[in-house]
Write an enzyme that holds these catalytic residues in place. Structure first.
Site, PDB file in Angstrom:
ATOM      1  N   ILE A  71      -2.581   0.255   5.788  1.00 24.36           N
ATOM      2  CA  ILE A  71      -1.661  -0.676   5.430  1.00 24.36           C
ATOM      3  C   ILE A  71      -0.515   0.059   4.467  1.00 24.36           C
ATOM      4  CG2 ILE A  71      -3.359  -2.534   5.349  1.00 24.36           C
ATOM      5  CD1 ILE A  71      -4.300  -1.691   2.486  1.00 24.36           C
ATOM      6  N   ASP A  72       0.307  -0.638   4.172  1.00 23.84           N
ATOM      7  CA  ASP A  72       1.524  -0.058   3.577  1.00 23.84           C
ATOM      8  C   ASP A  72       1.131   0.433   2.147  1.00 23.84           C
ATOM      9  OD1 ASP A  72       3.238  -0.770   5.847  1.00 23.84           O
ATOM     10  OD2 ASP A  72       3.616  -2.881   5.075  1.00 23.84           O
ATOM     11  N   LYS A  73       2.048   1.303   1.616  1.00 23.56           N
ATOM     12  CA  LYS A  73       1.731   1.581   0.288  1.00 23.56           C
ATOM     13  C   LYS A  73       1.719   0.434  -0.736  1.00 23.56           C
ATOM     14  CE  LYS A  73       4.642   3.953  -3.533  1.00 23.56           C
ATOM     15  NZ  LYS A  73       5.350   2.674  -3.918  1.00 23.56           N
ATOM     16  N   ARG A  82       4.811  -8.909   7.290  1.00 20.04           N
ATOM     17  CA  ARG A  82       6.113  -9.065   6.508  1.00 20.04           C
ATOM     18  C   ARG A  82       7.187  -9.307   7.275  1.00 20.04           C
ATOM     19  NH1 ARG A  82       6.301  -3.026   3.899  1.00 20.04           N
ATOM     20  NH2 ARG A  82       8.151  -3.930   2.877  1.00 20.04           N
TER      21      ARG A  82
END
Length: 303
Positions: free
Chosen positions: A136-138, A237
């Site tokens: 998963i993204d930062k 997103r």
């Protein structure tokens, strides 16, 4: 650091596959070239193509290669929010702001460094991806599945490939979504205008499907639950921005005027899968981070 090079196809390159041609004209392996093509880092006439694209005279090939950084993979003890663990795997609740594994600009202090200090990890998919089944993204928080040995990692990867791991997110998005639930079925690929972004595109975009349902509506925002059918980079997103409801706080796809959250208001709250070694159904949830809870309370109390 990114290295760029480009050239036009002369007579001797006409009729060649692009992957074969680039491999022959660089010191890269054909497999590496194919990976760069799929990632959108090798373009023909400034457009993404497939590996088997046949070159024509005066086609222009452009390559953008991120120079490899030497990463330190020494264990770094850190506090981990472990939500499930056995001898084969564990599930951690990653806080927003923590990078999952080393990358340019993040050579130390990643979740992987903390995991190496905590337990043994699989290495079947490379040293810099030890144990990491999915990412998963930062600036997204939530649940991550970690493999302790190669056998379980390979089996989990197969489950992920065949879409047998259920991953659900909660998000605060801009605007009021009119439908109670829906399906976003729109292919995602590298944005040709901005290599740091992904975009909905029919031109060599990969299948991407997201289910969503409305949990609560507010004056200028909607609280939603999203389920990933596929797992493309930045999928939720990109998809929410595509339908006109970008995730609040998203610095890449969102709006400038947004909620005071450091990073996108997106949380991977639920993981459900069949344990590949025991056949037991594992269903784990993680509560929303405090800042999302705080903003939801504010929105509920806004007239």
């Amino acid at each position: 650091m990114e290295t760029k090079k480009s050239w036009k196809i002369a007579e001797d390159g006409v009729g060649e596959r692009v992957d074969k041609h680039v491999a022959a004209h660089t010191n890269m392996s054909r497999q590496s070239v194919q990976t760069l093509i799929k990632e959108g880092n090798i373009l023909v006439n400034n457009k993404q193509v497939k590996n088997n694209y046949v070159l024509a005279r005066d086609d222009e090939i452009s390559i953008a290669i991120q120079e490899r950084t030497s990463f330190s993979l020494k264990p770094e003890p850190m506090s981990l929010d472990v939500r499930y663990e056995d001898e084969h795997l564990l599930i951690v609740n990653k806080p927003r702001g923590l990078v999952v594994h080393p990358a340019p600009g993040h050579a130390t202090g990643t979740l992987l460094h903390g995991l190496l200090a905590y337990t043994s990890l699989s290495d079947v998919y490379g040293e810099e991806r030890q144990g990491i089944v999915h990412r998963i993204d930062k600036d997204t928080s939530g649940l991550l599945l970690i493999a302790k040995h190669n056998d379980v990692h390979e089996r989990l990867a197969e489950q992920l490939k065949h879409r047998n791991i259920e991953r659900k997110y909660k998000a605060i998005v801009h605007g009021s979504i009119l439908h109670e639930k829906g399906t976003i079925d729109a292919p995602i690929g590298r944005d040709p205008k901005n290599r740091k972004r992904m975009a909905v595109t029919d031109h060599h975009g990969k299948e991407a499907v997201t289910y969503f349902q409305v949990l609560e509506r507010f004056q200028d925002y909607t609280f939603v639950e999203c389920e990933l059918v596929t797992g493309r980079t930045h999928q939720i997103r990109v998809h929410m921005a595509y339908i006109g409801h970008p995730v609040a706080g998203d610095p890449l796809y969102g709006r400038k005027k947004t909620l005071p959250i450091d990073g996108q208001a997106l949380h991977a709250f639920s993981l459900t899968f069949v344990h590949p070694m025991t056949d037991e159904t594992i269903a784990i949830e993680a509560p929303l981070p405090d800042d999302m809870v705080k903003e939801l309370e504010k929105l509920k109390n806004t007239p």
